[in-house]
Every structure is written in structure tokens, then in C-alpha cells.
Design an enzyme around this catalytic site. Structure first.
Site, PDB file in Angstrom:
ATOM      1  N   ASP A  86       0.872  -1.164   0.000  1.00 59.05           N
ATOM      2  CA  ASP A  86       0.000   0.000   0.000  1.00 59.05           C
ATOM      3  C   ASP A  86       0.924   1.232   0.000  1.00 59.05           C
ATOM      4  OD1 ASP A  86      -2.293   1.707   0.800  1.00 59.05           O
ATOM      5  OD2 ASP A  86      -1.233   1.774   2.719  1.00 59.05           O
ATOM      6  N   TYR A  87       0.398   2.400  -0.302  1.00 63.00           N
ATOM      7  CA  TYR A  87       1.289   3.574  -0.371  1.00 63.00           C
ATOM      8  C   TYR A  87       1.255   4.411   0.921  1.00 63.00           C
ATOM      9  CZ  TYR A  87       3.797   7.593  -2.092  1.00 63.00           C
ATOM     10  OH  TYR A  87       4.727   8.605  -2.220  1.00 63.00           O
ATOM     11  N   ASP A  88       0.154   5.153   1.123  1.00 67.86           N
ATOM     12  CA  ASP A  88       0.100   6.081   2.269  1.00 67.86           C
ATOM     13  C   ASP A  88       0.046   5.330   3.593  1.00 67.86           C
ATOM     14  OD1 ASP A  88      -0.243   8.941   1.157  1.00 67.86           O
ATOM     15  OD2 ASP A  88      -1.589   7.711  -0.048  1.00 67.86           O
TER      16      ASP A  88
ATOM     17  N   ASP B  96      -1.702  -0.396   5.907  1.00 68.81           N
ATOM     18  CA  ASP B  96      -1.944   0.206   7.231  1.00 68.81           C
ATOM     19  C   ASP B  96      -3.398   0.530   7.494  1.00 68.81           C
ATOM     20  OD1 ASP B  96      -2.005   2.326   5.288  1.00 68.81           O
ATOM     21  OD2 ASP B  96      -1.996   3.719   6.971  1.00 68.81           O
TER      22      ASP B  96
HETATM   23  O1  LIG Z   1      -4.436   3.133  -0.214  1.00 68.65           O
HETATM   24  P1  LIG Z   1      -3.468   4.199   0.187  1.00 68.65           P
HETATM   25  O2  LIG Z   1      -2.249   4.265  -0.672  1.00 68.65           O
HETATM   26  O3  LIG Z   1      -3.116   4.133   1.653  1.00 68.65           O
HETATM   27  O4  LIG Z   1      -4.250   5.571  -0.048  1.00 68.65           O
HETATM   28  C1  LIG Z   1      -5.344   5.923   0.810  1.00 68.65           C
HETATM   29  C2  LIG Z   1      -5.577   7.420   0.751  1.00 68.65           C
HETATM   30  O5  LIG Z   1      -4.315   8.021   1.027  1.00 68.65           O
HETATM   31  C3  LIG Z   1      -4.213   9.428   0.937  1.00 68.65           C
HETATM   32  O6  LIG Z   1      -4.781  10.009   2.107  1.00 68.65           O
HETATM   33  C4  LIG Z   1      -4.121   9.626   3.312  1.00 68.65           C
HETATM   34  O7  LIG Z   1      -2.738  10.071   3.258  1.00 68.65           O
HETATM   35  C5  LIG Z   1      -2.583  11.520   3.214  1.00 68.65           C
HETATM   36  C6  LIG Z   1      -1.088  11.806   3.077  1.00 68.65           C
HETATM   37  O8  LIG Z   1      -0.368  11.271   4.128  1.00 68.65           O
HETATM   38  C7  LIG Z   1      -3.190  12.146   4.471  1.00 68.65           C
HETATM   39  O9  LIG Z   1      -3.046  13.562   4.434  1.00 68.65           O
HETATM   40  C8  LIG Z   1      -4.685  11.764   4.542  1.00 68.65           C
HETATM   41  O10 LIG Z   1      -5.221  12.237   5.761  1.00 68.65           O
HETATM   42  C9  LIG Z   1      -4.836  10.226   4.495  1.00 68.65           C
HETATM   43  O11 LIG Z   1      -6.203   9.880   4.435  1.00 68.65           O
HETATM   44  C10 LIG Z   1      -4.804   9.969  -0.330  1.00 68.65           C
HETATM   45  O12 LIG Z   1      -4.866  11.366  -0.286  1.00 68.65           O
HETATM   46  C11 LIG Z   1      -6.155   9.360  -0.654  1.00 68.65           C
HETATM   47  O13 LIG Z   1      -6.548   9.762  -1.964  1.00 68.65           O
HETATM   48  C12 LIG Z   1      -6.051   7.853  -0.625  1.00 68.65           C
HETATM   49  O14 LIG Z   1      -7.327   7.253  -0.889  1.00 68.65           O
END
Ligand SMILES: O=P(O)(O)OC[C@H]1O[C@H](O[C@H]2O[C@H](CO)[C@@H](O)[C@H](O)[C@H]2O)[C@H](O)[C@@H](O)[C@@H]1O
Length: 371
Positions: free
Chosen positions: A97-99, A283
Site C-alpha cells: 500500500d502507499y500512504d 496500514d
Molecule cells: O491506499 P493508500 O495508498 O493508503 O491511499 C489511501 C488514501 O491516502 C491518501 O490520504 C491519506 O494520506 C494523506 C497523506 O499522508 C493524508 O493527508 C490523509 O489524511 C490520508 O487519508 C490519499 O490522499 C487518498 O486519496 C487515498 O485514498
């Protein structure tokens, strides 16, 4: 992260972690001792949730806190000796996963970027002919394509599975072309209402999903209550008319088609690649679909490593945990080093010894870190 802090036992640590939400006080449970070589090398303090910072509203664990039996089912990845299984495997599927998994959570999503050294490590991992590496994210195609533009052998999955770009291809396949997307209009209408009335929140419009972010909303606006209201409102007016699901992410409420999820993508990849080793790290609640798909798969259980990153409870389907993205990256470095050193026996001890002490290049552009 102070790696010189070691607790009495890993089990005690894990139990305490599950039993208590992260607070300043729980950090004081750690006992400083001389390193004991008979115990596993400690991870970073497990009580520390990178998002649990002053002013952060993300202080509630994602999942429930304790299994009824009191048994700890998620163990630190350092106990897994993953190299023993990775080394000899011929077809390895590595899913990230990324974020919150590769990139630290930051207040501005556009700033969640990886450092050059991390890109090189991911590239090295994905160029390895034994490996198939995918980033499976909720992010849109534009972001992932921009962030991983130099990593041609890497597979990318955007918008939780709505789009896939297989390794070495430049074309995205659209998995939701055949579906009715008229649900997006009423969802956007509702989310925009909340965007206007809750200062600091914003709507992230994707092709097959819509997300309302509230990380930067001041506490006086009770953002979690607002998020709950939005979810109820979406559930009442929209999801009863369309096959749409509304999920709770990290300070984000997201709507997408029910049939589009990371678990389906994982099932497809398992079927196409037939791996004999799988590492899957995530995560978030949406990553649970991946863990579950792997739980249900035919791959030998001992060769499947599902890893939850950061704070969590016991409802996760993951079998292992890592405390933060930095440790995910360190594990990637370690896998690359194992391949370079030809350690196919997977003894891996010298590599494991360095895993929790060496330094890695910066993970993100540090200017925007919220901790
Ligand atoms: O599936 P993921 O790669 O984990 O992406 C899920 C969402 O991640 C991002 O938002 C999250 O991370 C941001 C940066 O750290 C943070 O500011 C935010 O509060 C988190 O929800 C992204 O912006 C979304 O589009 C993704 O769906």
C-alpha cells in the site's frame, strides 16, 4: 525512535499495545535495559502512533482493541525470519500500500513523496526477475504515475483497484468501465456541502471514487462527528440506490463501487502469477481486503506474510506488524541485500542484525511531516 529501549518481553509489549490506545503515558512503560542477545531485536516503540500528535484527531485505533480470548495474534515481523522463505522462493509477489505504509502520513497528500534512495530500492526489488512488485493504493493514476515514473518494472494499482498498470506497461486498464457511475453526482453534491461547511476539509475527486478529507480541520468543528454525519447521510441517500460503499480511512471518508476493492486485485494477481511467496503490507481498513484475500488463498500459509503497519487492534487479518513506514523500507532494503549477497538459504542473520540499526535514506520530503 530509540532502539536502545527494550521491554521485558515481546508478548507483554504486544498485549499492552492491543489493550491500550496510544497515549503519552503508555510510552513510559518502556524499560531501559542492556541489550539481551537472546531476545529478538526490539522494534520502535509500538505505542507510538505517527498520527497521534497534538492537534491530531486520528487518535482512535482503527480496529477493536482486544481479542476475546486475550491471545495476541499479530506478531512483530522481526520474529518471522522472512529471509528463510523469501530466499528460496522462485515466484515472489510483493504488495505494498502507499500512504501510511511506504510513505509517512502527512497533512498535505501532495507532499507524501518518497526519497530517491527509497525509489532505488523499490526499483531494485521490482527489476529482480523472481519478483513481481505492486503498489496497491487508493491514490489516483496521476499521482502514482508521477511518483513512480522511473520504475518501469513496478506494477501500479490506483483507486483501490479501479485501475491497474502491469509491470513494464505504460497503459492503464480500467476495471470499472462497465459500471454505472451516475452515483458520483449525488455523492459529490453531499461531500461539497460538507467541504463548504467544515473549514479545512476538502473533496478529492477521482475517476471512480470520491473522498472527503478532514485531517486539517480544527478540533472546534468536531471533524469526527462531521465525518460520522457525512457517512450516515451518504448511506441513507446514496448507498441504498447504488452498489456503492463508504469507507473510513485515515481522516478521510471515501465512496467507491462495492465491487472495486484491493482484495479483488490481489485475487487476480494470485491467479495470474501463482506465487510461492507473498509479502503484503498495508496500514488501513482498505488493506484488510488484501489480507483477507491472502488468508483465503491457496499459497502455503508459512510463505504468506501479511503485515499491518502502525497502530492497529486485533480485528486485522494481518499476521505480522511493523511499527511504521521506515521499517517497511528497511525490510525492502534487507530483501535486496539478501538477493545481492546470494543468501538463498535464507540464513540471513547478518542482514537481520543490521535491519533495525542501520540508516536508510530519507523516506519523504521532511518539510511536511506532522510529527
Ligand atoms: O491506499 P493508500 O495508498 O493508503 O491511499 C489511501 C488514501 O491516502 C491518501 O490520504 C491519506 O494520506 C494523506 C497523506 O499522508 C493524508 O493527508 C490523509 O489524511 C490520508 O487519508 C490519499 O490522499 C487518498 O486519496 C487515498 O485514498
Amino acid at each position: 525512535m530509540n532502539l536502545m529501549y527494550k521491554e521485558k518481553s515481546v508478548k507483554t509489549r504486544a498485549l499492552a499495545w492491543h489493550a491500550q490506545p496510544p497515549t503519552q503515558d503508555t510510552k513510559q512503560v518502556h524499560i531501559k535495559e542492556d541489550p539481551d542477545p537472546s531476545l529478538p531485536t526490539p522494534l520502535a516503540e509500538p505505542y507510538f502512533d505517527p498520527e497521534d500528535t497534538p492537534g491530531s484527531i486520528h487518535d482512535i485505533p482503527l480496529y477493536s482493541s482486544m481479542p476475546s480470548s486475550g491471545e495476541v495474534i499479530v506478531r512483530p515481523l522481526e520474529d518471522a525470519n522472512i529471509l528463510r522463505f523469501y530466499g528460496p522462493a522462485a515466484k515472489r509477489l510483493l504488495l505494498f500500500d502507499y500512504d501510511g505504509t511506504l510513505a509517512d502520513i502527512v497533512s498535505n497528500p501532495t507532499q507524501a513523496l518518497l526519497g530517491a534512495g527509497v525509489h532505488e530500492a523499490i526499483s531494485e526489488l521490482s527489476i529482480n526477475p523472481k519478483n513481481r512488485v505492486y503498489i496497491i493504493s487508493g491514490r489516483d493514476r496521476k499521482f502514482l504515475q508521477g511518483e513512480f515514473c522511473h520504475t518501469t518494472h513496478l506494477g501500479l494499482v490506483a483507486e483501490h483497484g479501479a485501475f491497474i498498470r502491469v509491470p513494464t506497461s505504460t497503459e492503464w486498464q480500467n476495471k470499472c468501465q462497465k459500471y454505472d457511475m451516475t452515483w458520483k453526482d449525488p455523492v459529490e453534491f453531499k461531500m461539497r456541502e460538507f467541504e463548504r461547511s467544515v473549514p479545512g476539509s476538502f473533496v478529492d475527486e477521482k475517476t471512480a471514487a470520491l473522498a472527503w478529507h478532514f485531517r486539517n480541520v480544527d478540533g472546534i468543528y468536531a471533524p469526527r462527528d462531521q465525518a460520522a454525519k457525512l457517512k450516515t447521510s451518504l448511506a441513507e441517500t446514496i448507498t441504498s440506490n447504488w452498489p456503492v460503499t463508504v469507507t473510513d480511512g485515515k481522516c478521510v471518508v471515501e465512496a467507491r463501487l462495492e465491487c472495486i476493492h484491493k482484495g479483488q486485485i490481489v485475487r487476480d494477481l494470485l491467479r495470474d502469477f501463482e506465487p510461492d511467496f507473498v509479502l503484503c503490507a498495508g496500514d488501513d481498513l482498505t488493506d484488510e481486503d488484501m489480507f483477507q484475500a491472502l488468508d483465503d488463498s491457496d499459497v502455503l500459509k508459512s510463505n504468506v506474510f501479511t503485515v499491518i503497519v502502525g497502530s492497529h487492534g486485533s480485528d486485522t487479518h494481518a499476521r505480522w506488524y511493523l511499527p511504521n513506514p521506515e521499517m517497511v523500507i528497511r525490510n525492502i532494503f534487507m530483501l535486496n541485500r539478501a538477493d545481492r549477497s546470494g543468501d538463498i538459504e535464507g540464513k540471513g542473520e547478518p542482514l537481520l542484525n543490521g535491519l533495525y540499526s542501520g540508516s536508510t535514506p530519507p523516506l519523504v520530503h521532511r518539510t511536511d511531516l506532522i510529527r
